[in-house]
Design an enzyme around this catalytic site. Structure first.
Site, PDB file in Angstrom:
ATOM      1  N   MET A  18       0.849  -1.191   0.000  1.00  0.00           N
ATOM      2  CA  MET A  18       0.000   0.000   0.000  1.00  0.00           C
ATOM      3  C   MET A  18       0.889   1.247   0.000  1.00  0.00           C
ATOM      4  SD  MET A  18      -3.461  -0.961   1.972  1.00  0.00           S
ATOM      5  CE  MET A  18      -2.930  -0.781   3.653  1.00  0.00           C
ATOM      6  N   HIS A  25       9.327  -3.587   3.511  1.00  0.00           N
ATOM      7  CA  HIS A  25       8.984  -3.876   2.114  1.00  0.00           C
ATOM      8  C   HIS A  25      10.248  -4.221   1.322  1.00  0.00           C
ATOM      9  CE1 HIS A  25       5.551  -0.941   2.969  1.00  0.00           C
ATOM     10  NE2 HIS A  25       4.931  -2.058   2.640  1.00  0.00           N
ATOM     11  N   SER A 175       6.470  -0.662   9.893  1.00  0.00           N
ATOM     12  CA  SER A 175       5.115  -0.494   9.383  1.00  0.00           C
ATOM     13  C   SER A 175       5.013   0.901   8.783  1.00  0.00           C
ATOM     14  CB  SER A 175       4.126  -0.627  10.551  1.00  0.00           C
ATOM     15  OG  SER A 175       2.879  -0.064  10.193  1.00  0.00           O
ATOM     16  N   SER A 176       4.210   1.029   7.743  1.00  0.00           N
ATOM     17  CA  SER A 176       4.025   2.365   7.157  1.00  0.00           C
ATOM     18  C   SER A 176       3.407   3.304   8.186  1.00  0.00           C
ATOM     19  CB  SER A 176       3.123   2.280   5.928  1.00  0.00           C
ATOM     20  OG  SER A 176       3.695   1.392   4.998  1.00  0.00           O
TER      21      SER A 176
END
Ligand code: PAF
Length: 270
Positions: A18, A25, A175-176
């Site tokens: 996302m 990532h 985490s984003s």
């Protein structure tokens, strides 16, 4: 996408994201690059998996810098960044899935409709990208198990690869959402992993109920972090454990609010 690769007997890897890319990532993409001829990385903030409109609105969006980063990483990466309309047309809705009960615990219990949204988008992306291998982080362990189930039940022909949680040096799972933490909350957030690690040690001698109580007490004493749930579950079925069995593997799952930012994490217990 890239059907020609199959002719050359080369594989296509895929990391759906996302966006707001971080080292977690990148570790998935890196693994994929080592194992495949080409990688597709999708960037799409999927509206149907958010149960909270404000969380969707505030989700970090950094498309340009994400694309720059991926371009500089390798020529073998293709970026797929569709619009909401490309994916959903004018009907932004989820399919309904039956994941054999994996969806009813933890994230599924606290975020209504979340896994229908995840199932819908991942199925659609798999159909568009047609990867051989798809990489998912274990931070979202329940999501990983659900996607394995999705592939199995819908014969999607993709090998789902689970990858270790990537942590900051102080233990916080990448985490984003970490980008949105205040300085104060970022400083105390490693408490989540510290507590999970201690819970694992407790589970050596105590039962799940005792460990859960202990974790709840730790968070009650904490001024800045609020526990949403702590659950010890069977790693295979994700059903909360009642009595420990030697032959089974267990995992502890946690969701915590740091202000209005919701963080999740988990740890293997044996
Ligand atoms: O884990 C995520 O970032 C998302 O749930 C995913 C798998 C990209 C689906 O939108």
């Amino acid at each position: 996408m890239l059907d020609g690769l199959a002719l050359k007997n080369q594989t296509l890897g895929f990391v759906p994201t996302m966006g707001a890319l971080h080292e977690g990532h990148l570790s998935l993409i890196d693994k994929g690059l080592q194992e495949n001829a080409k990688m597709v990385v999708s960037i799409f903030v999927n509206p149907t998996q958010f149960d909270n409109a404000s969380d969707l609105k505030k989700y970090p969006r950094t498309l340009e810098s994400d694309i720059e980063m991926l371009k500089s990483l390798s020529e073998d990466i293709l970026v797929y960044a569709p619009t909401v309309e490309d994916v959903y047309g004018d009907a932004i809705a989820s399919e309904t899935f039956d994941f054999d009960g994996l969806e009813h615990q933890m994230e599924g219990k606290f975020r209504k409709g979340h896994f229908d949204g995840v199932g819908t988008i991942v199925k659609r992306l798999f159909e568009i990208v047609k990867p051989d291998f798809a990489y998912f982080g274990e931070k979202d362990f329940q999501q990983l198990r659900i996607i394995q189930k999705l592939v199995e039940k819908h014969n999607l022909g993709v090998t789902v690869v689970g990858c270790d949680i990537f942590r900051a040096e102080d233990g916080l799972a990448m985490s984003s959402r970490n980008q949105r933490l205040t300085k104060e909350h970022r400083e105390v957030a490693p408490f989540i992993f510290q507590t999970l690690t201690a819970a694992k040690a407790h589970f050596g001698t105590e039962n799940a109920e005792e460990v859960t109580k202990w974790v709840e007490e730790q968070f009650k004493k904490h001024e800045l972090l609020e526990l949403e749930y702590f659950t010890i579950a069977d790693e295979e079925t994700l059903q909360p454990v009642e009595t420990k069995e030697k032959s089974k593997s267990y995992r502890a799952f946690i969701a915590v609010f740091a202000g209005d930012i919701r963080l999740i994490d988990n740890i293997a217990l044996n």
